[in-house]
Design a protein around this motif. Structure first.
Motif, short mmCIF file in Angstrom:
data_model
loop_
_atom_site.label_atom_id
_atom_site.label_comp_id
_atom_site.label_asym_id
_atom_site.label_seq_id
_atom_site.Cartn_x
_atom_site.Cartn_y
_atom_site.Cartn_z
N GLN A 13 0.84 -1.20 0.00
CA GLN A 13 0.00 0.00 0.00
C GLN A 13 0.88 1.25 0.00
O GLN A 13 0.73 2.12 -0.85
CB GLN A 13 -0.91 0.00 1.23
N ARG A 66 -1.40 -5.46 2.77
CA ARG A 66 -2.86 -5.50 2.90
C ARG A 66 -3.30 -5.65 4.35
O ARG A 66 -4.23 -4.99 4.80
CB ARG A 66 -3.43 -6.65 2.06
N LYS A 111 -3.39 1.92 -5.34
CA LYS A 111 -4.08 1.89 -4.05
C LYS A 111 -4.63 3.26 -3.65
O LYS A 111 -5.35 3.38 -2.67
CB LYS A 111 -3.13 1.40 -2.95
#
Length: 258
Positions: A171, A185, A220
């Motif tokens: 991310q 995640r 993301k």
């Protein structure tokens, strides 16, 4: 995990009561004291070892920002305010999170999770520093390059092992002095690596430097609001002014700007 000892620095009695109620719902939070102004807060900090401060910004005589800037040592801080324009100041002070009033308990929980993650990361760093047999100030030239994955990831060291991290799981990356913290995640990895080497190891088509301390995954990103970048996971990180134009150029209209 040891209890997190916290204090509330808040001049509004209702807001102070709400935060106290939230704190008491979580057994690992230990409320050490409450202060209605900075002078009372100084007294609490002189008497107790504190892990976390819930700090309002708009306070009489000495504002929350002035109070935090005056501390020679700052525990983790969660800012609480009704004014969103102070977010940049908060991140410049490296606060753990920034809560807008009225504060929902769900949002409060997410902030506490960040506090726990930072504490865990600090403990990992301290453990690894003790385990390092080479001098901490060893030149970057002596550090072996991070092996690249085939096409979909990179290998990094975690607890002495080489672990493959897939690009689509990352991310964002946060700089932590001689280490970086890679947010995936559902967890994070702390690895002994410079931000420069990390940036060189990530494909430019998928990642972008958005701050001196942050690299973000382009897929993301959900939105940009002012100088804050939001991910689909609802996490936010700051955008440095010198990186903003490069970020927007890469996004090419994919993002909603408010």
């Amino acid at each position: 995990m040891k209890n997190l000892r916290c204090i509330i620095v808040e001049d509004e009695p209702i807001a102070q009561e709400i935060i106290e109620t939230f704190v008491k719902r979580l057994p690992f939070l230990e409320l050490t004291g409450k202060a209605s102004n900075a002078f009372e807060a100084y007294e609490l900090l002189s008497q107790h070892s504190i892990d976390l401060i819930f700090c309002d910004i708009e306070m009489p005589q000495i504002s929350g920002l002035e109070f935090l800037k005056s501390l020679s040592y700052r525990p983790q801080v969660i800012m609480t305010t009704a004014f969103h324009q102070y977010a940049h100041d908060g991140f410049e002070l490296d606060v753990t999170d920034y809560l807008l009033k009225p504060i929902a308990f769900e949002r409060f929980l997410r902030a506490i999770q960040k506090v726990k993650e930072r504490r865990e990361a600090k403990e990992i760093l301290e453990k690894r520093r003790n385990e390092l047999q080479e001098p901490a100030l060893e030149t970057e030239a002596k550090t072996p390059p991070t092996p690249r994955g085939e096409d979909n990831g990179i290998f990094v060291k975690e607890d002495g092992n080489l672990v493959k991290v897939l690009f689509d799981e990352i991310q964002y990356v946060e700089a932590m002095k001689d280490y970086v913290k890679i947010y995936l995640r559902d967890r994070f990895i702390v690895t002994y690596l410079t931000m420069k080497k990390m940036e060189e190891s990530l494909p430019e088509s998928l990642f972008v430097r958005v701050h001196k301390s942050y690299i973000a995954s382009l897929p993301k990103i959900k939105s940009i609001s002012g100088n804050m970048l939001s991910f689909h996971s609802h996490t936010q990180i700051p955008i440095g002014m010198q990186y903003r134009d490069g970020l927007l150029a890469k996004l090419e209209g994919q993002i909603v700007i408010r």
